[in-house]
Write a protein that holds these residues in place. Structure first.
Motif, short mmCIF file in Angstrom:
data_model
loop_
_atom_site.label_atom_id
_atom_site.label_comp_id
_atom_site.label_asym_id
_atom_site.label_seq_id
_atom_site.Cartn_x
_atom_site.Cartn_y
_atom_site.Cartn_z
N TYR A 131 38.65 43.42 51.90
CA TYR A 131 39.25 42.49 50.76
C TYR A 131 38.60 42.68 49.55
CZ TYR A 131 43.21 41.56 54.16
OH TYR A 131 44.17 41.85 54.76
N ILE A 132 38.79 41.79 48.35
CA ILE A 132 37.60 41.76 47.41
C ILE A 132 38.23 40.48 46.79
CG2 ILE A 132 37.48 42.11 45.10
CD1 ILE A 132 37.59 44.50 45.38
N ILE A 133 36.69 39.18 47.39
CA ILE A 133 37.94 37.56 46.49
C ILE A 133 37.08 38.06 45.18
CG2 ILE A 133 37.67 35.68 47.24
CD1 ILE A 133 36.88 36.20 49.85
N THR A 191 41.37 50.13 43.61
CA THR A 191 40.12 50.88 44.31
C THR A 191 38.93 50.86 42.92
OG1 THR A 191 41.64 52.29 42.98
CG2 THR A 191 41.88 52.98 45.17
N ILE A 192 38.08 51.29 43.58
CA ILE A 192 36.89 50.89 42.34
C ILE A 192 37.29 51.79 40.96
CG2 ILE A 192 35.81 53.52 42.98
CD1 ILE A 192 33.87 50.37 41.97
N ASP A 193 38.01 52.92 41.07
CA ASP A 193 38.24 53.15 39.42
C ASP A 193 39.13 52.51 39.02
OD1 ASP A 193 40.36 54.57 41.24
OD2 ASP A 193 41.32 55.34 39.65
N LYS A 194 39.51 51.72 39.34
CA LYS A 194 40.32 50.18 38.51
C LYS A 194 39.56 49.25 38.02
CE LYS A 194 44.84 51.77 40.27
NZ LYS A 194 44.83 52.82 41.63
N ILE A 195 38.49 49.53 38.18
CA ILE A 195 37.76 48.66 37.70
C ILE A 195 36.88 48.40 36.70
CG2 ILE A 195 35.94 47.26 38.92
CD1 ILE A 195 36.80 47.12 41.82
N GLY A 244 43.47 33.20 37.84
CA GLY A 244 43.87 32.08 38.81
C GLY A 244 42.22 32.02 39.44
N ASP A 245 42.79 30.78 40.05
CA ASP A 245 40.89 30.38 40.67
C ASP A 245 40.46 31.46 41.86
OD1 ASP A 245 41.16 28.50 38.80
OD2 ASP A 245 42.76 27.10 40.18
N ILE A 246 41.46 31.95 42.55
CA ILE A 246 40.82 32.47 43.54
C ILE A 246 42.10 33.27 43.87
CG2 ILE A 246 40.23 32.49 46.23
CD1 ILE A 246 39.47 29.42 45.79
N MET A 247 41.74 35.20 44.36
CA MET A 247 42.48 36.06 44.43
C MET A 247 41.68 36.86 45.69
SD MET A 247 44.06 36.88 39.96
CE MET A 247 44.43 36.06 39.32
N ILE A 248 42.53 37.26 45.99
CA ILE A 248 42.69 38.18 47.27
C ILE A 248 43.10 39.46 46.97
CG2 ILE A 248 42.97 38.66 49.47
CD1 ILE A 248 42.44 35.76 50.36
N PHE A 249 42.02 40.81 46.48
CA PHE A 249 42.81 41.85 46.47
C PHE A 249 42.72 42.75 47.76
CE2 PHE A 249 41.67 40.00 42.31
CZ PHE A 249 43.28 40.55 41.00
N ASP A 250 43.73 43.73 47.76
CA ASP A 250 43.44 45.03 49.07
C ASP A 250 42.87 45.56 47.70
OD1 ASP A 250 44.12 46.87 50.49
OD2 ASP A 250 45.73 46.19 51.15
N THR A 298 36.14 47.43 32.39
CA THR A 298 35.75 45.32 31.91
C THR A 298 36.62 44.12 31.57
OG1 THR A 298 35.20 46.78 29.64
CG2 THR A 298 33.36 46.61 31.49
N HIS A 299 37.55 45.21 31.97
CA HIS A 299 38.50 44.45 31.28
C HIS A 299 39.43 44.00 32.80
CE1 HIS A 299 38.61 46.78 27.51
NE2 HIS A 299 38.69 48.12 28.53
N TYR A 300 40.08 43.04 32.31
CA TYR A 300 41.13 42.05 33.23
C TYR A 300 41.46 43.29 34.15
CZ TYR A 300 41.88 37.58 30.11
OH TYR A 300 41.37 36.31 30.06
N SER A 301 42.04 42.67 34.89
CA SER A 301 43.00 43.66 36.36
C SER A 301 44.13 44.00 36.18
CB SER A 301 42.66 42.93 37.51
OG SER A 301 43.24 43.63 38.76
N GLN A 302 44.02 45.11 36.11
CA GLN A 302 45.60 45.54 36.13
C GLN A 302 46.64 45.63 37.70
OE1 GLN A 302 46.34 48.42 32.78
NE2 GLN A 302 44.58 48.34 31.97
N VAL A 303 45.61 45.23 38.53
CA VAL A 303 46.58 45.90 39.50
C VAL A 303 46.49 44.02 40.45
CG1 VAL A 303 45.75 46.15 41.78
CG2 VAL A 303 44.60 47.81 40.29
#
Length: 215
Positions: free
Chosen positions: A86-88, A116-120, A105-111, A122-127
């Protein structure tokens, strides 16, 4: 609370949306907290910034009670969560749902298998996050009631793919939990709340133990 998003959306006592002589196009983007269905939702205190009685910096942060609760929750999560899985995300983590919807969001937990690293970048997460945890509201309620805003934001997150949305609300001292497949539940925050994988928190109990007047 049911899953319906049709109730209590419009404010029953609408305020003037913008200060006199100010149009939406003249409001800096930094004062926009979120966008829902193409409508900008402004940060609490944005009117004071436009009136030059406060600076942008003065309205950017959360209250001390909010960050106290966030610190408590993160203090539980970080030592025990599976960091390989997980990523917090914190610090008003942004989500880009589509061209008409940006949420934070204040706290989000991602799988990590989804984010994945290719989706990280400098923009807002689209996941979508697995879990979204919110402590109070950080927008001016001009177009929604409080319940209406919570309902539509929660439904947006669930439709985006989030498994669970948890709201801690300090004034009623309550917790609202929404999941995709069950009725939304609201109850006192003086009980254990499972965030994920058996990891629990109890905000009301923690505040009482610390001697907070807000317990």
């Amino acid at each position: 609370m049911s899953k319906s998003i049709g109730h209590m959306i419009a404010s029953s006592n609408p305020q003037k949306v913008l200060p006199k002589n100010i149009s939406a196009k003249n409001i800096p983007d930094v004062l926009i907290h979120e966008i829902i269905d193409g409508v900008p939702l402004y940060r609490k205190g944005y009117r004071e910034v436009l009136a030059k009685t406060k600076t942008v910096e003065e309205i950017m942060g959360c209250s001390s009670l909010q960050f106290f609760i966030i610190d408590y929750i993160l203090g539980i999560l970080y030592p025990v969560i599976n960091r390989q899985k997980y990523i917090i995300a914190t610090n008003e983590a942004g989500l880009h749902l589509d061209r008409r919807n940006n949420l934070s969001g204040d706290i989000m937990i991602f799988d990590k298998n989804v984010l994945t690293i290719d989706k990280i970048d400098t923009h807002y997460s689209q996941v979508h996050p697995m879990i979204s945890i919110e402590i109070d509201l950080d927008v001016e309620l001009e177009r929604f009631t409080e319940n209406g805003y919570i309902t539509i934001k929660t439904q947006k997150l669930l439709d985006f793919g989030t498994d669970k949305v948890i709201w801690f609300l300090t004034k009623p001292k309550s917790v609202m939990i929404a999941t995709k497949d069950n009725d939304w539940r609201t109850f006192s925050w003086d009980q254990d709340i499972e965030m994920l994988d058996g990891i629990c928190c109890n905000v009301g109990k923690y505040l009482k133990e610390k001697g907070s007047e807000f317990a």
